[in-house]
Scaffold this active site. Structure first.
Site, PDB file in Angstrom:
ATOM      1  N   LYS A  21       3.243  -8.921   3.220  1.00  0.00           N
ATOM      2  CA  LYS A  21       4.007  -9.767   2.293  1.00  0.00           C
ATOM      3  C   LYS A  21       5.275 -10.272   2.968  1.00  0.00           C
ATOM      4  O   LYS A  21       5.633 -11.449   2.851  1.00  0.00           O
ATOM      5  CB  LYS A  21       4.327  -8.984   1.014  1.00  0.00           C
ATOM      6  CG  LYS A  21       3.085  -8.706   0.198  1.00  0.00           C
ATOM      7  CD  LYS A  21       3.272  -7.779  -0.984  1.00  0.00           C
ATOM      8  CE  LYS A  21       1.887  -7.489  -1.585  1.00  0.00           C
ATOM      9  NZ  LYS A  21       1.904  -6.746  -2.841  1.00  0.00           N
ATOM     10  N   GLN A  65       5.827  -2.337  -5.473  1.00  0.00           N
ATOM     11  CA  GLN A  65       4.478  -2.072  -4.967  1.00  0.00           C
ATOM     12  C   GLN A  65       3.879  -0.865  -5.685  1.00  0.00           C
ATOM     13  O   GLN A  65       4.510   0.185  -5.803  1.00  0.00           O
ATOM     14  CB  GLN A  65       4.542  -1.839  -3.449  1.00  0.00           C
ATOM     15  CG  GLN A  65       3.195  -1.740  -2.769  1.00  0.00           C
ATOM     16  CD  GLN A  65       2.434  -3.070  -2.701  1.00  0.00           C
ATOM     17  OE1 GLN A  65       3.008  -4.146  -2.840  1.00  0.00           O
ATOM     18  NE2 GLN A  65       1.140  -2.991  -2.497  1.00  0.00           N
ATOM     19  N   ASP A  88       4.339 -10.581  -9.928  1.00  0.00           N
ATOM     20  CA  ASP A  88       3.017  -9.968 -10.074  1.00  0.00           C
ATOM     21  C   ASP A  88       2.350 -10.379 -11.388  1.00  0.00           C
ATOM     22  O   ASP A  88       1.147 -10.170 -11.562  1.00  0.00           O
ATOM     23  CB  ASP A  88       3.143  -8.439 -10.105  1.00  0.00           C
ATOM     24  CG  ASP A  88       3.117  -7.801  -8.729  1.00  0.00           C
ATOM     25  OD1 ASP A  88       2.369  -8.293  -7.871  1.00  0.00           O
ATOM     26  OD2 ASP A  88       3.839  -6.795  -8.535  1.00  0.00           O
TER      27      ASP A  88
HETATM   28  N1  L34 Z   1       2.898  -4.527  -7.387  1.00  0.00           N
HETATM   29  N2  L34 Z   1       1.146  -3.618  -6.198  1.00  0.00           N
HETATM   30  C1  L34 Z   1       1.771  -4.708  -6.704  1.00  0.00           C
HETATM   31  N3  L34 Z   1       1.309  -5.966  -6.493  1.00  0.00           N
HETATM   32  C2  L34 Z   1       0.170  -6.163  -5.798  1.00  0.00           C
HETATM   33  O1  L34 Z   1      -0.321  -7.404  -5.663  1.00  0.00           O
HETATM   34  C3  L34 Z   1      -0.474  -5.062  -5.231  1.00  0.00           C
HETATM   35  N4  L34 Z   1      -1.602  -5.171  -4.450  1.00  0.00           N
HETATM   36  C4  L34 Z   1      -2.643  -4.153  -4.582  1.00  0.00           C
HETATM   37  C5  L34 Z   1      -1.967  -2.791  -4.393  1.00  0.00           C
HETATM   38  N5  L34 Z   1      -0.690  -2.698  -5.065  1.00  0.00           N
HETATM   39  C6  L34 Z   1       0.021  -3.784  -5.491  1.00  0.00           C
HETATM   40  C7  L34 Z   1      -1.667  -5.730  -3.232  1.00  0.00           C
HETATM   41  O2  L34 Z   1      -0.785  -6.423  -2.754  1.00  0.00           O
HETATM   42  C8  L34 Z   1      -3.571  -4.505  -3.464  1.00  0.00           C
HETATM   43  N6  L34 Z   1      -2.848  -5.453  -2.634  1.00  0.00           N
HETATM   44  C9  L34 Z   1      -3.304  -5.925  -1.397  1.00  0.00           C
HETATM   45  C10 L34 Z   1      -2.633  -6.902  -0.683  1.00  0.00           C
HETATM   46  C11 L34 Z   1      -3.105  -7.339   0.539  1.00  0.00           C
HETATM   47  C12 L34 Z   1      -4.240  -6.830   1.072  1.00  0.00           C
HETATM   48  C13 L34 Z   1      -4.922  -5.855   0.361  1.00  0.00           C
HETATM   49  C14 L34 Z   1      -4.452  -5.416  -0.865  1.00  0.00           C
HETATM   50  C15 L34 Z   1      -4.703  -7.284   2.410  1.00  0.00           C
HETATM   51  O3  L34 Z   1      -4.063  -8.082   3.039  1.00  0.00           O
HETATM   52  N7  L34 Z   1      -5.839  -6.762   2.909  1.00  0.00           N
HETATM   53  C16 L34 Z   1      -6.385  -7.088   4.190  1.00  0.00           C
HETATM   54  C17 L34 Z   1      -6.584  -5.817   5.001  1.00  0.00           C
HETATM   55  C18 L34 Z   1      -5.339  -5.042   5.197  1.00  0.00           C
HETATM   56  C19 L34 Z   1      -5.586  -3.702   5.860  1.00  0.00           C
HETATM   57  O4  L34 Z   1      -5.924  -3.691   7.055  1.00  0.00           O
HETATM   58  O5  L34 Z   1      -5.455  -2.678   5.169  1.00  0.00           O
HETATM   59  C20 L34 Z   1      -7.720  -7.772   3.996  1.00  0.00           C
HETATM   60  O6  L34 Z   1      -8.106  -8.525   4.879  1.00  0.00           O
HETATM   61  O7  L34 Z   1      -8.368  -7.520   2.968  1.00  0.00           O
END
Ligand code: L34
Length: 254
Positions: A21, A65, A88
Site C-alpha cells: 500500500k 489493517q 476501506d
Molecule cells: N483494513 N485490512 C484492511 N483493509 C484491507 O483492504 C485489508 N486487506 C485484506 C487483509 N486486511 C485488510 C488487504 O489489503 C487482504 N488485503 C490484501 C492486499 C493485498 C494483497 C493481498 C491481500 C496482495 O497484494 N497480494 C499479492 C500477494 C502478496 C504476497 O506475496 O503475500 C497478490 O498478488 O495476490
C-alpha cells in the site's frame, strides 16, 4: 493529500500488504504515513490515535489493517474512524450507503473484483452470480455490488446444502472463503468466470487461492490467479478511494 495506515502487531502477511500500500502511494505521488504499533497496544490507545487522525486535516484516508490482536475489538475501531476518511468502506455508515446504492467509497476487494469483471468485457446483467463466503469485508458487499449490476446473486457459506449444485449454476463464481484449493473443477460450469479472492499461505510458505487453478482453468472461460489476481486490485482500489476521499474533503466533487 494523504493516506494513513495503522498496523498493530507483527503479522507477516499484514506487513507485506501494508508495504504494498505504501509503495503504491509512492508510485502515484500520494503522501502516506504509517503507524506501526506494538501487539500489546491497548484498544484505548488505538482509539486515541484514530480520533487524532480524524481531526487532522492533512489526513484524507485512515486504514487500520485487519486483523487486529484479539484484545482489540475491531468493530469499535472501525466505528471510530470518520466515515469521510474510511477508505476501506467498513464503517456502518458507508456499508449502509452501499446497500442503498448511493455511496462515495466501495470496499477495496469487492470493488477490485468488479473492476476485473468490467475490464474483461463481462456483462453481469441477468447472469447467475454465486459468491462463496459471507464476510462483512468481502462476501456480503461483493453480493451487493453484483446485484447493483443486475446479477442474480446467491451467497453460499459453511451451512449451504448441496453446494456443488449451486456453484455449478454460476456464470460468475467469486470464491472468498479462505480454504486452499476448495473450489474444484467438478464444482464449476463449463465457460464460467471464476474469481479467486482467497490468499492462503501453505506450510511451505507458497501462496494459493481458494480455487484449484490448474484444474478449474480447464473448464472456466476466465479465471484469476493467486498471486497476481485480486490482491493487487485491492491495492489499486484503495488508491482510488484515497483520491476520492481527498476530493470530497476539499469540496471538489461535482
Ligand atoms: N483494513 N485490512 C484492511 N483493509 C484491507 O483492504 C485489508 N486487506 C485484506 C487483509 N486486511 C485488510 C488487504 O489489503 C487482504 N488485503 C490484501 C492486499 C493485498 C494483497 C493481498 C491481500 C496482495 O497484494 N497480494 C499479492 C500477494 C502478496 C504476497 O506475496 O503475500 C497478490 O498478488 O495476490
Amino acid at each position: 493529500m494523504g493516506l494513513t495506515v495503522i498496523i498493530v502487531g507483527d503479522d507477516p502477511a499484514s506487513r507485506v500488504y501494508v508495504n504494498s500500500k505504501k509503495k503504491a502511494c509512492e508510485a502515484l505521488g500520494i503522501n502516506s504515513q504509517e503507524f506501526a504499533l506494538p501487539a500489546d497496544t491497548t484498544e484505548e490507545e488505538l482509539l486515541t490515535l484514530v480520533r487524532k487522525l480524524n481531526e487532522d486535516d492533512s489526513v484524507n484516508g485512515i486504514l487500520v489493517q485487519l486483523p487486529l490482536p484479539k484484545h482489540i475489538n475491531e468493530e469499535t475501531v472501525i466505528n471510530t474512524i470518520d466515515p469521510k476518511k474510511d477508505v476501506d468502506a467498513f464503517h456502518p455508515q458507508n456499508v449502509g450507503k452501499i446497500m442503498i446504492g448511493n455511496y462515495d467509497f466501495l470496499p477495496c476487494t469487492p470493488a477490485g473484483v468488479m473492476e476485473l469483471i468490467k475490464e474483461s468485457g463481462i456483462d453481469v446483467s441477468g447472469k447467475e452470480c454465486v459468491v462463496l463466503g459471507r464476510s462483512n469485508i468481502v462476501g456480503k458487499p461483493q453480493a451487493m455490488l453484483l446485484l447493483h449490476q443486475n446479477g442474480t446473486v446467491t451467497i453460499c457459506h459453511s451451512r449451504t446444502q448441496n453446494l456443488k449444485e449451486v456453484t455449478k449454476r454460476a456464470d460468475i463464481l467469486v470464491a472468498a472463503i479462505g480454504k486452499p484449493n476448495f473450489v474444484t473443477a467438478d464444482m464449476v460450469k463449463e465457460g464460467a468466470v471464476v474469481i479467486d479472492v482467497g490468499i492462503n499461505r501453505l506450510p511451505d510458505k507458497t501462496l494459493c487461492g481458494d480455487v484449484d487453478f490448474n484444474e478449474v482453468s480447464k473448464v472456466a472461460a476466465a479465471i484469476t490467479p493467486v498471486p497476481g489476481g485480486v490482491g493487487p486490485m485491492t491495492i489499486a482500489m484503495l488508491m482510488k478511494n484515497t483520491v476520492t476521499a481527498a476530493i470530497c474533503q476539499n469540496g471538489l466533487k461535482d
